[in-house]
Design an enzyme around this catalytic site. Structure first.
Site, PDB file in Angstrom:
ATOM      1  N   GLU A   1       0.827  -1.215   0.000  1.00 12.82           N
ATOM      2  CA  GLU A   1       0.000   0.000   0.000  1.00 12.82           C
ATOM      3  C   GLU A   1       0.859   1.261   0.000  1.00 12.82           C
ATOM      4  O   GLU A   1       0.502   2.265  -0.628  1.00 12.82           O
ATOM      5  CB  GLU A   1      -0.945  -0.002   1.206  1.00 12.82           C
ATOM      6  CG  GLU A   1      -1.974  -1.120   1.199  1.00 12.82           C
ATOM      7  CD  GLU A   1      -2.816  -1.140  -0.066  1.00 12.82           C
ATOM      8  OE1 GLU A   1      -3.099  -0.053  -0.620  1.00 12.82           O
ATOM      9  OE2 GLU A   1      -3.182  -2.240  -0.518  1.00 12.82           O
TER      10      GLU A   1
ATOM     11  N   GLU B   1      -0.128  -3.135 -10.041  1.00  8.81           N
ATOM     12  CA  GLU B   1      -0.280  -4.008  -8.879  1.00  8.81           C
ATOM     13  C   GLU B   1       0.871  -5.007  -8.797  1.00  8.81           C
ATOM     14  O   GLU B   1       1.341  -5.335  -7.704  1.00  8.81           O
ATOM     15  CB  GLU B   1      -1.620  -4.737  -8.935  1.00  8.81           C
ATOM     16  CG  GLU B   1      -2.833  -3.850  -8.717  1.00  8.81           C
ATOM     17  CD  GLU B   1      -2.900  -3.269  -7.310  1.00  8.81           C
ATOM     18  OE1 GLU B   1      -2.259  -3.828  -6.393  1.00  8.81           O
ATOM     19  OE2 GLU B   1      -3.588  -2.246  -7.128  1.00  8.81           O
TER      20      GLU B   1
ATOM     21  N   ASP C   1       3.343  -5.546  -5.691  1.00 10.55           N
ATOM     22  CA  ASP C   1       3.558  -6.867  -5.087  1.00 10.55           C
ATOM     23  C   ASP C   1       5.042  -7.171  -4.948  1.00 10.55           C
ATOM     24  O   ASP C   1       5.519  -7.567  -3.873  1.00 10.55           O
ATOM     25  CB  ASP C   1       2.899  -7.957  -5.946  1.00 10.55           C
ATOM     26  CG  ASP C   1       1.405  -8.078  -5.701  1.00 10.55           C
ATOM     27  OD1 ASP C   1       0.925  -7.555  -4.680  1.00 10.55           O
ATOM     28  OD2 ASP C   1       0.719  -8.698  -6.534  1.00 10.55           O
TER      29      ASP C   1
END
EC number: 3.4.24.-
Length: 713
Positions: A563, A615, A619
């Site tokens: 995040e 994303e 990750d």
């Protein structure tokens, strides 16, 4: 005669001096032997300590529960270097789903809280929440009411040929009632959200309505006719449940589906709108009135957003202007020639919207429609949810602050919150170190990024307002429960909308969480520059103060780092970092895309590497940063714990815990999910992490130890 110190000594006089030198040499040799023995003994002692007093097995109840969870979810017969996802996630009866399991556990906890006996102050938020929940669970009373409360609402809207005499009321008057009083938006959606551009002040936004028959993939185009037939069958069933004969119900269902189909043809995919720069249009109410005149925009929006004071010069954000123009023309045509079709479309849509608050016949009809649509779209059927789970979800939606306070007191006490904040601080420090070492970032951009990180807000557990019972009680003053569950449901719908509007009217609007505190989902809010970690996420098996640190860093720590990296996602977009070394950055991004494309996927996956690039980057960076933070922690602090009977070192346990978070069945993934399929969310980051291959002793060239890796974060 020379000086006295130059006189020669006899051999006899020199003997004591030579003996003294030999004695000194012997002493030095003895001292060296003693030192070597001491060093050897110390080495053996340290070896004994590290071997026998190194990582200790954690055998507390919480650790043993975690151990059982890990043993039940993984397949230890699989080689970790070739398929770590199966090693961690593939249990005997299929792939486990960590997020779903924790979500259900959190709802079970809320259920136990709502079922527990208690005495509450009269009129308090707790009393109303418990009353609503009990009313929802009283299925006997709901069944006894039947369709009576719903027919009463239809009569307030002028009636309908199916349920009795129809009095054709003013179209916009009915539309205002549908949207403001009953929460049904048949032609468009209207909501308050932060403006997409800085400074992100709240603004009314107009968007497409939500359709059950929305098509998302080319394969669905082939079954479009079947989908429409299923929807007609569903609408026909609603008509008969309201008392119509089958032929009449079929006619009204057909009218409604024809109108729905024509509206549906006006929709454009979001990606297409974005590519054509048509996703955000700033217009005034007056301008929108000219472009889509069938809707009385000022009166409708005023009814929806009471007590906001609106006028014709009020600015709005419109997300699909072409759709609104076409919709307006269709409505005008329908009001002239097919008024009854529009009424059928509006009423049947209302019945569908209110079906969660109706008796089981309406709910079963809705459920069967959803199952048939999922079958046609080649998606697995939804499991049957017990009544208590539906009632917990509805109570949570309407009384979120009250249930948040109950949940946090039960599941996220001060010690848990303190441990979570400590973990977050260490992850944040690791991000700072990473930013200072990036090869593609300029010095100026680095300073801006560090400053942005320093100004970041973080909220954990629940919103601060949610744990103040006096505020919750004031927010629920307008809720009137009874006499029927449908009336209670609608009172809560209106109250929730009013609270949302009031929150944006504050001089300094507070951040309204996008997720409930018991949900298993962290996020970064661009408009508030805030990361949010709900209490529902920071629960076993993802986090617990009593877990080995490897588990907390590998699971919750990786999520936190993920995040935090979303704060800088704009740097990765084309033109997002003009001062950076764009050549190095683009090479890293291309490397990342190729890296993920190289992994084999099940045939049922519709994975698009470019769609998930941001994303994937988060990750990969999240795992690397969390591992960096954990490595620093393990060096600076002693007393490391591990789980017994897993034969995993603390470092190996870190990676096992990360993979556990990602355990999920491929079929459960939404086609529009911006994340990669679950197996790639494990194999992509871990294969790009040299430390994984090092600690699992993966031979060069295996899936998790490739010959080349990407360097982005």
């Amino acid at each position: 005669m020379g000086p006295p110190w130059s006189q020669e000594s006899s051999p006899e006089e020199r003997l004591p001096t030579e003996w003294s030198r030999q004695l000194t040499r012997a002493r030095w040799v003895l001292l060296a032997v003693l030192l070597c023995g001491l060093l050897l003994g110390s080495s053996m002692l340290w070896f004994y300590i590290f071997r026998n007093c190194g990582p200790c097995p954690c055998e507390t109840p919480v650790c043993m529960e975690l151990l059982d969870h890990y043993l039940a979810s993984g397949n230890r017969s699989v080689a970790p270097c070739t398929d770590f996802f199966s090693f961690a996630c593939e249990k005997a009866n299929g792939t486990s789903d960590s997020f779903q399991a924790l979500t259900e556990e959190n709802k079970s906890r809320l259920w136990r809280l709502l079922e527990a006996p208690g005495s509450w102050h009269l009129g308090s938020g707790e009393e109303k929440a418990f009353q609503f929940y009990n009313s929802c669970m009283d299925t006997d009373a709901i069944e006894a009411s039947g369709s009576g409360p719903l027919i009463q609402i239809i009569e307030e809207l002028g009636g309908w040929n199916i349920t009795g005499n129809w009095t054709s009321l003013d179209f916009n008057q009915n539309l205002r009632l549908l949207m403001s009083q009953y929460g049904h938006f048949p032609f468009f959606r209207a909501y308050l959200r932060p403006h997409p551009a800085p400074p992100h002040t709240p603004i009314i936004q107009i968007d497409q309505p939500e359709f059950d028959i929305l098509l998302q993939q080319e394969q669905e185009q082939k079954v479009y006719a079947q989908i429409l037939r299923e929807y007609v069958t569903y609408l026909n069933r609603l008509g008969t449940l309201l008392g119509s004969n089958p032929q009449e119900a079929q006619q009204h269902a057909s009218w409604s589906i024809v109108f729905t189909s024509r509206l549906f043809q006006f929709l454009r995919p979001q990606q297409q709108q974005q590519a054509q720069d048509k996703l955000f249009h700033v217009v005034t109410i007056d301008e929108l009135q000219e472009m889509a005149p069938a809707i009385d925009w000022l009166s409708c929006l005023q009814a929806i957003f009471t007590p906001m004071s609106l006028n014709s010069s009020q600015t709005l954000v419109v997300h699909d202007l072409d759709y609104l123009r076409n919709m307006s023309q269709l409505v005008e045509e329908g009001l002239l020639n097919h008024r009854e079709s529009i009424q059928s479309y509006m009423i049947l849509g209302l019945v569908d919207t209110l079906s969660p608050a109706l008796d089981t016949k309406f709910q079963e009809a809705r459920r069967e429609l959803i199952q048939e649509l999922r079958k046609l779209k080649e998606r697995p059927p939804l499991p049957a949810y017990p009544r208590w789970m539906k009632c917990v979800e509805q109570t949570g939606a309407f009384f979120e602050p009250t249930l948040a306070a109950l949940f946090v007191r039960e599941a996220f006490g001060p010690s848990i919150q303190s441990a979570a904040m400590e973990l977050f601080a260490e992850i944040k420090d690791a991000v700072i170190i990473r930013l200072k070492k990036l090869s593609w970032i300029s010095e100026e951009t680095q300073k801006e990024a560090l400053n942005k990180l320093a100004q970041l807000q973080v909220e954990m557990g629940a919103p601060k307002r949610a744990v103040k019972p006096d505020i919750a009680t004031q927010e629920y003053n307008d809720i009137q429960l009874g006499p029927s569950f449908l009336q209670s449901f609608l009172s809560c719908v209106r109250s929730l909308r009013a609270r949302n509007v009031q929150s944006f009217l504050q001089p300094f609007p507070y951040h309204r969480w996008q997720k409930s505190p018991w949900e298993v989902n962290a996020y970064y809010s661009i408009s508030d520059h805030m990361v949010v970690f709900p209490a529902g996420l920071l629960q076993p098996p993802f986090f617990h103060p009593g877990y080995p640190r490897a588990v907390n860093f590998g699971a919750a720590g990786s999520i936190m780092a993920h995040e935090l990296l979303h704060i800088f996602y704009q740097l990765l977009l084309p033109g997002g970092c003009p001062a950076c070394d764009t050549h190095v950055l683009q090479e890293a991004l291309l490397c990342l895309e190729r890296h993920y494309a190289a992994f084999p996927l099940p045939s049922i996956s519709s994975f698009n590497g470019s769609h998930t690039l941001l994303e994937n980057a988060a990750d990969i960076g999240g795992v690397a940063i969390a591992f960096q933070a954990y490595s620093k922690r393990i060096v600076e602090h002693t007393g490391e714990l591990t789980l017994p009977n897993l034969d995993l070192s603390p470092y190996q346990l870190f990676f096992r815990s990360y993979a556990q978070v990602m355990c999920r069945g491929l079929s459960s993934q939404d086609p529009q999910d911006p994340h990669s399929p679950p197996s790639l969310r494990v194999h992509g980051p871990l294969s790009n992490t040299p430390d994984f291959a090092k600690h699992f002793h993966c031979p060069r060239g295996t899936l998790l130890n490739p010959s080349a890796r990407c360097k982005l974060w």
